[in-house]
Design an enzyme around this catalytic site. Structure first.
Site, PDB file in Angstrom:
ATOM      1  N   LYS A  24     -17.770  57.164  27.641  1.00 43.59           N
ATOM      2  CA  LYS A  24     -16.939  57.553  28.792  1.00 43.59           C
ATOM      3  C   LYS A  24     -15.507  57.078  28.575  1.00 43.59           C
ATOM      4  O   LYS A  24     -15.244  56.289  27.661  1.00 43.59           O
ATOM      5  CB  LYS A  24     -17.526  56.946  30.065  1.00 43.59           C
ATOM      6  CG  LYS A  24     -17.600  55.426  30.034  1.00 43.59           C
ATOM      7  CD  LYS A  24     -18.525  54.917  31.114  1.00 43.59           C
ATOM      8  CE  LYS A  24     -18.598  53.403  31.068  1.00 43.59           C
ATOM      9  NZ  LYS A  24     -19.744  52.892  31.835  1.00 43.59           N
ATOM     10  N   ARG A  71     -24.476  49.586  43.720  1.00 40.02           N
ATOM     11  CA  ARG A  71     -23.412  50.536  43.411  1.00 40.02           C
ATOM     12  C   ARG A  71     -24.034  51.929  43.470  1.00 40.02           C
ATOM     13  O   ARG A  71     -23.878  52.638  44.435  1.00 40.02           O
ATOM     14  CB  ARG A  71     -22.792  50.203  42.055  1.00 40.02           C
ATOM     15  CG  ARG A  71     -21.472  50.885  41.811  1.00 40.02           C
ATOM     16  CD  ARG A  71     -20.835  50.458  40.509  1.00 40.02           C
ATOM     17  NE  ARG A  71     -21.652  50.768  39.336  1.00 40.02           N
ATOM     18  CZ  ARG A  71     -21.237  50.633  38.090  1.00 40.02           C
ATOM     19  NH1 ARG A  71     -20.005  50.193  37.843  1.00 40.02           N
ATOM     20  NH2 ARG A  71     -22.017  50.923  37.083  1.00 40.02           N
ATOM     21  N   TYR A  92      11.997  37.335  30.405  1.00 40.93           N
ATOM     22  CA  TYR A  92      12.000  37.355  31.877  1.00 40.93           C
ATOM     23  C   TYR A  92      11.375  36.083  32.447  1.00 40.93           C
ATOM     24  O   TYR A  92      10.365  35.595  31.933  1.00 40.93           O
ATOM     25  CB  TYR A  92      11.209  38.541  32.401  1.00 40.93           C
ATOM     26  CG  TYR A  92      11.912  39.859  32.263  1.00 40.93           C
ATOM     27  CD1 TYR A  92      13.168  40.069  32.847  1.00 40.93           C
ATOM     28  CD2 TYR A  92      11.316  40.901  31.565  1.00 40.93           C
ATOM     29  CE1 TYR A  92      13.800  41.295  32.732  1.00 40.93           C
ATOM     30  CE2 TYR A  92      11.947  42.130  31.441  1.00 40.93           C
ATOM     31  CZ  TYR A  92      13.193  42.320  32.023  1.00 40.93           C
ATOM     32  OH  TYR A  92      13.810  43.522  31.908  1.00 40.93           O
ATOM     33  N   MET A 113       7.899  45.129  29.704  1.00 38.85           N
ATOM     34  CA  MET A 113       7.325  46.469  29.769  1.00 38.85           C
ATOM     35  C   MET A 113       7.186  47.096  28.375  1.00 38.85           C
ATOM     36  O   MET A 113       6.162  47.701  28.055  1.00 38.85           O
ATOM     37  CB  MET A 113       8.180  47.368  30.669  1.00 38.85           C
ATOM     38  CG  MET A 113       7.556  48.725  30.901  1.00 38.85           C
ATOM     39  SD  MET A 113       8.561  49.815  31.905  1.00 38.85           S
ATOM     40  CE  MET A 113       8.176  49.292  33.549  1.00 38.85           C
TER      41      MET A 113
HETATM   42  C1  LIG Z   1     -20.615  52.268  31.000  1.00 40.04           C
HETATM   43  C2  LIG Z   1     -22.069  52.286  31.138  1.00 40.04           C
HETATM   44  C3  LIG Z   1     -22.882  51.696  30.169  1.00 40.04           C
HETATM   45  C4  LIG Z   1     -22.331  50.930  28.988  1.00 40.04           C
HETATM   46  O1  LIG Z   1     -21.955  49.635  29.409  1.00 40.04           O
HETATM   47  P1  LIG Z   1     -21.429  48.564  28.353  1.00 40.04           P
HETATM   48  O2  LIG Z   1     -21.330  47.309  29.132  1.00 40.04           O
HETATM   49  O3  LIG Z   1     -20.096  49.034  27.881  1.00 40.04           O
HETATM   50  O4  LIG Z   1     -22.424  48.512  27.274  1.00 40.04           O
HETATM   51  C5  LIG Z   1     -24.251  51.826  30.306  1.00 40.04           C
HETATM   52  N1  LIG Z   1     -24.788  52.479  31.357  1.00 40.04           N
HETATM   53  C6  LIG Z   1     -24.032  53.040  32.316  1.00 40.04           C
HETATM   54  C7  LIG Z   1     -24.687  53.746  33.440  1.00 40.04           C
HETATM   55  C8  LIG Z   1     -22.651  52.960  32.238  1.00 40.04           C
HETATM   56  O5  LIG Z   1     -21.909  53.532  33.189  1.00 40.04           O
END
Ligand SMILES: *Cc1c(COP(=O)(O)O)cnc(C)c1O
Length: 373
Positions: free
Chosen positions: A31, A126, A269, A317
């Protein structure tokens, strides 16, 4: 990526019985454009995985265009009815985590035979159905299956704390899951559930021996570790190197100016750095707008010409400043490795910045020139 996928599988092989290992499947999580590494790179790097998991519906189509012919998983499920068509066209598996999604499945044509991952809420609160709702959910799935709207069903859960030093939360969530599997054994069997998807990176690397159930096919969902970072950051014995993970992303920037700063003068800064002695300071062309963590502390490591030194003053930045006293031969135009191969690990850098490797890898700005090797 290919190396890390292998390393993760070797970790798994060490932990679980041979037959369970051979039957297991790996869905590589890609993702957020493969955690900032680009989906094109993921397709090549994860060629040996059984599937790729993403969040973005449009990425399913993109992955098929990129000739990914193996499994695809939509990890949060679909948001709109129109997404159901994409799921069918790409033969992707979708997570189902709420009643609204279950209702939408009714709209599928008979014979759609969608593959789903049924997500259980085991305490993260969640996504997912609470165990108390499962009897109802399984009845609905039974019906969808008899209409051939749904085909395969995989049980799925996600840990909130698999990376934490204390494992109480993992134990609690896992007990919830096992209770459900026992309680609904008959219904699950009737539905033809044979697979279980539980482990993210941290759970795969730390607890696979306990989380692989003998009477199920276990499907792991590693993400971060495949990009060469440990979810446990730099924790003793649990850093990237301890699991034989290699950095995938290397971030480099050039020295664009050098200042000879006298004792008692300040840099940057907020005048956060005050020299106690004459200090050669290099200005490096990378800042928080590029995605470098803004609050990286003064001792955050960088490597110049093979020698390690550290930041001075605040990251701005578009630039950061580093101490060149340990690297007297450094010149304008030399490269500075901020993390990755030949530089500090992302885990060390993010620890100094009080942030995580997850967001730091995803946060690289568009203006950063990316080279995929
Ligand atoms: C992002 C995600 C993972 C992977 O998690 P990591 O901690 O990066 O290994 C696995 N399962 C779901 C449902 C996720 O959204």
């Amino acid at each position: 990526m290919a190396h890390n996928l292998q390393a993760v599988q070797r970790q798994l092989e060490k932990q679980v019985a041979a037959t369970r290992f051979q039957q297991s499947k790996t869905i590589a999580i890609a993702k957020a454009n493969a955690y900032g590494h680009s989906i094109e790179a993921a397709v090549r790097g994860f060629a040996a995985a059984d599937g790729i998991g993403v969040i973005e519906t449009e990425m399913l189509t993109r992955l098929r265009e990129l000739d990914w012919h193996k499994e695809l998983v939509l990890l949060e499920g679909f948001f709109e009815e129109a997404d159901l068509e994409v799921l069918q066209a790409t033969t992707a598996t979708t997570a189902i985590h709420c009643q609204e999604q279950l209702d939408a499945l009714q709209l599928l044509p008979e014979g759609a035979n969608l593959k789903i991952m049924l997500k259980l809420n085991t305490g993260m609160n969640r996504l997912g159905f609470r165990p108390a709702l499962l009897a109802q959910v399984l009845l609905q799935l039974e019906r969808l299956k008899s209409q051939h709207k749904v085909a395969e069903v995989v049980m799925m859960m996600h840990f909130a704390d698999a990376d934490a030093p204390d494992r109480a939360s993992v134990d609690h969530a896992w007990n919830e899951m096992r209770l459900v599997l026992r309680q609904f054994e008959v219904q699950l069997k009737q539905l033809g559930v044979v697979s279980l998807s539980v482990c993210n990176s941290a759970a795969t690397l730390r607890y696979a021996d306990e989380l692989f159930l003998p009477n199920y096919q276990n499907i792991i969902r590693p993400g971060l570790c495949l990009y060469g970072a440990s979810p446990m950051g730099n924790a003793e014995g649990q850093g990237a190197l301890d699991f034989d993970l290699q950095p995938v992303m290397t971030l480099k920037a050039k020295i664009i100016a050098i200042q000879d700063v006298m004792a008692n003068e300040t840099v940057g800064y907020g005048s956060r750095f005050k020299a106690t002695q004459k200090t050669r300071v290099a200005v490096v062309a990378c800042g928080y707008a590029d995605g470098y963590p803004r609050w990286a502390g003064a001792l955050t490591p960088v490597v110049v010409n093979g020698k390690e030194t550290h930041l001075v003053g605040r990251v701005s930045m578009d630039m950061m400043m580093i101490n060149l006293n340990p690297v007297p031969d450094a010149r304008v135009g030399d490269w500075v490795t901020l993390w990755g191969e030949g530089g500090p690990s992302i885990g060390r850098v993010t620890e100094c910045a009080g942030v995580g490797s997850y967001e730091t890898l995803c946060n690289l700005n568009q203006r950063v020139n990316k080279q995929i090797i």
